[in-house]
Motif scaffolding. Structure first.
Motif, short mmCIF file in Angstrom:
data_model
loop_
_atom_site.label_atom_id
_atom_site.label_comp_id
_atom_site.label_asym_id
_atom_site.label_seq_id
_atom_site.Cartn_x
_atom_site.Cartn_y
_atom_site.Cartn_z
N ARG A 25 -2.35 -24.63 45.18
CA ARG A 25 -3.68 -24.35 44.63
C ARG A 25 -4.19 -25.53 43.82
NH1 ARG A 25 -5.75 -20.93 39.93
NH2 ARG A 25 -7.84 -20.29 40.62
N ALA A 26 -3.32 -26.11 43.00
CA ALA A 26 -3.73 -27.26 42.19
C ALA A 26 -4.14 -28.44 43.06
CB ALA A 26 -2.59 -27.65 41.24
N LEU A 27 -3.41 -28.69 44.13
CA LEU A 27 -3.74 -29.80 45.02
C LEU A 27 -5.08 -29.59 45.72
CD1 LEU A 27 -0.26 -30.51 46.65
CD2 LEU A 27 -1.51 -31.99 45.06
N LEU A 28 -5.35 -28.38 46.15
CA LEU A 28 -6.63 -28.10 46.81
C LEU A 28 -7.79 -28.16 45.83
CD1 LEU A 28 -5.66 -25.23 49.28
CD2 LEU A 28 -6.32 -27.58 49.85
N ARG A 29 -7.56 -27.72 44.60
CA ARG A 29 -8.62 -27.82 43.59
C ARG A 29 -8.94 -29.28 43.30
NH1 ARG A 29 -7.47 -23.85 38.57
NH2 ARG A 29 -9.56 -24.58 38.04
N ALA A 30 -7.90 -30.11 43.23
CA ALA A 30 -8.13 -31.53 42.98
C ALA A 30 -8.87 -32.18 44.14
CB ALA A 30 -6.79 -32.23 42.74
N LEU A 31 -8.56 -31.75 45.36
CA LEU A 31 -9.19 -32.32 46.56
C LEU A 31 -10.65 -31.90 46.69
CD1 LEU A 31 -9.22 -33.70 49.35
CD2 LEU A 31 -8.18 -31.63 50.27
N THR A 32 -10.92 -30.63 46.46
CA THR A 32 -12.27 -30.11 46.70
C THR A 32 -13.17 -30.13 45.47
OG1 THR A 32 -11.61 -27.83 46.18
CG2 THR A 32 -11.34 -28.57 48.47
N GLY A 33 -12.57 -30.17 44.29
CA GLY A 33 -13.37 -30.09 43.07
C GLY A 33 -13.90 -28.70 42.82
N ARG A 34 -13.33 -27.70 43.50
CA ARG A 34 -13.78 -26.32 43.35
C ARG A 34 -12.59 -25.39 43.17
NH1 ARG A 34 -18.59 -25.46 47.86
NH2 ARG A 34 -19.60 -27.52 47.60
N ASP A 35 -12.91 -24.17 42.75
CA ASP A 35 -11.86 -23.17 42.61
C ASP A 35 -11.32 -22.81 43.99
OD1 ASP A 35 -10.18 -21.35 41.38
OD2 ASP A 35 -11.64 -19.72 41.55
N ALA A 68 -0.14 -17.30 40.03
CA ALA A 68 -0.68 -18.64 40.27
C ALA A 68 -2.19 -18.70 40.06
CB ALA A 68 -0.33 -19.10 41.68
N GLY A 69 -2.83 -17.56 39.86
CA GLY A 69 -4.25 -17.54 39.52
C GLY A 69 -5.20 -17.22 40.65
N TYR A 70 -4.68 -16.86 41.82
CA TYR A 70 -5.56 -16.51 42.93
C TYR A 70 -6.24 -15.17 42.67
CZ TYR A 70 -3.01 -20.12 45.53
OH TYR A 70 -2.45 -21.29 45.94
N GLY A 71 -7.41 -15.00 43.30
CA GLY A 71 -8.12 -13.74 43.15
C GLY A 71 -7.79 -12.74 44.22
N TYR A 72 -7.21 -13.20 45.33
CA TYR A 72 -6.82 -12.30 46.43
C TYR A 72 -5.83 -13.03 47.32
CZ TYR A 72 -9.61 -15.04 49.75
OH TYR A 72 -10.09 -16.05 50.55
N ALA A 73 -5.21 -12.30 48.22
CA ALA A 73 -4.31 -12.90 49.20
C ALA A 73 -4.37 -12.10 50.49
CB ALA A 73 -2.87 -12.96 48.68
N CYS A 74 -4.24 -12.79 51.61
CA CYS A 74 -4.28 -12.17 52.93
C CYS A 74 -2.90 -12.12 53.55
CB CYS A 74 -5.21 -12.95 53.86
SG CYS A 74 -6.96 -12.73 53.50
N ALA A 75 -2.59 -10.99 54.17
CA ALA A 75 -1.36 -10.82 54.94
C ALA A 75 -1.77 -10.43 56.36
CB ALA A 75 -0.49 -9.76 54.29
N ILE A 76 -0.94 -9.67 57.05
CA ILE A 76 -1.31 -9.14 58.36
C ILE A 76 -1.22 -7.62 58.31
CG2 ILE A 76 -0.80 -9.05 60.81
CD1 ILE A 76 0.22 -11.90 60.65
N ASP A 77 -0.02 -7.10 58.18
CA ASP A 77 0.17 -5.66 58.10
C ASP A 77 1.13 -5.36 56.96
OD1 ASP A 77 0.21 -2.98 58.55
OD2 ASP A 77 1.04 -3.07 60.57
N PRO A 78 0.67 -5.42 55.71
CA PRO A 78 1.57 -5.35 54.55
C PRO A 78 2.04 -3.96 54.17
CG PRO A 78 -0.69 -5.63 53.84
CD PRO A 78 -0.71 -5.70 55.33
N GLY A 79 1.62 -2.93 54.89
CA GLY A 79 2.11 -1.59 54.60
C GLY A 79 1.78 -1.13 53.20
N PRO A 80 2.77 -0.60 52.46
CA PRO A 80 2.50 -0.04 51.13
C PRO A 80 2.06 -1.07 50.11
CG PRO A 80 4.86 -0.10 51.57
CD PRO A 80 4.18 -0.41 52.86
#
Length: 256
Positions: free
Chosen positions: A151-161, A183-195
């Motif tokens: 996340r830190a590397l992408l923020r440095a690259l893009t200049g955005r959250d 790590a500070g993310y607002g959401y995360a994607c999986a595929i079929d995470p069940g419970p």
């Protein structure tokens, strides 16, 4: 859930994992969405709309792994149909290739310029970890690097959250979920995470080359029953699907 967009998605030797759609098929799929009054958007936009009680005509579009063909093939089509999407990139492999796939073939990944171009055209950039490591088998130090450092590397690259994370291989467990949240993310994607389904384990449906209009219709209708509804976890309120039943497979024959 998309991955690669290429010219020969129907050749098994060129697509052993079934992760590629041709530009022609992607265009037909986007046209199918728009003809039904649906709009493809990035995940952060979708979740904001759903949290505000709207977004019923929005469809979250994601492209995992950050393949270079996103800017070459997918981006012009998304723009043509006024859609956006989330690209989950691997900052530890910028300009590299999908070396984690043992069967190949090797596909180039987005470099820094490619990520900036996607961002400038209205796409959302999320993290897919550093190196496409299965977080459910990672040690503590690797888990921290794959989530927090990427996340830190992408923020440095893009200049955005960087609001979102996508679990490599779609696999997550409670430990990985906790690391992503820390790590500070607002959401995360999986595929079929069940419970675990919720804000930090959002379920998705794979879309491939064989998905004609009829199969898209089936997948859209069956998705709410194939995925468990959110419970009392951090995702409550972000999904408003009906109660689930047992998973029912989408027919494999080509729809007409």
């Amino acid at each position: 859930m998309y991955h690669s967009v290429g010219a020969r998605a129907d050749a098994r030797e060129d697509d052993p994992y079934g992760i590629t759609v041709t530009p022609r098929r992607l265009e037909r799929q986007l046209r199918w969405l728009r003809a039904r009054g649906l709009l493809g958007v990035g995940m952060a936009q979708l979740l904001r709309a759903r949290a505000a009680g709207g977004g019923t005509r929005l469809v979250g579009l994601t492209f995992d792994d950050g393949y270079a063909d996103f800017t070459e093939e997918a981006l012009p089509l998304l723009r043509r149909y006024d859609c956006t999407a989330t690209v989950f990139a691997l900052p530890g492999r910028l300009g590299g290739a999908n070396d984690w796939d043992p069967l190949g073939p090797r596909r180039p990944l987005l470099d820094e310029d490619g990520i900036r171009r996607a961002l400038s055209w209205g796409m959302e950039i999320g993290s897919h970890g550093l190196l496409h490591t299965d977080l459910t088998t990672a040690d503590d130090d690797t888990l921290r690097r794959e989530t927090k450092e990427s996340r830190a590397l992408l923020r440095a690259l893009t200049g955005r959250d960087v609001p979102g994370f996508c679990y490599p291989y779609g696999r997550c467990d409670q430990r990985a979920l906790d690391a992503v949240r820390a790590a500070g993310y607002g959401y995360a994607c999986a595929i079929d995470p069940g419970p675990l389904t919720g804000r930090y384990a959002l379920p998705r449906v794979h879309i491939g080359e064989r998905d004609t209009g009829w199969r898209l219709h089936l997948k859209r209708r069956l998705h709410r029953w194939r995925r468990r509804p959110p419970g009392d976890g951090p995702g409550t309120g972000f999904l408003t699907e009906a109660p689930s039943a047992r998973s029912r497979p989408v027919p494999e024959q080509e729809a007409r």
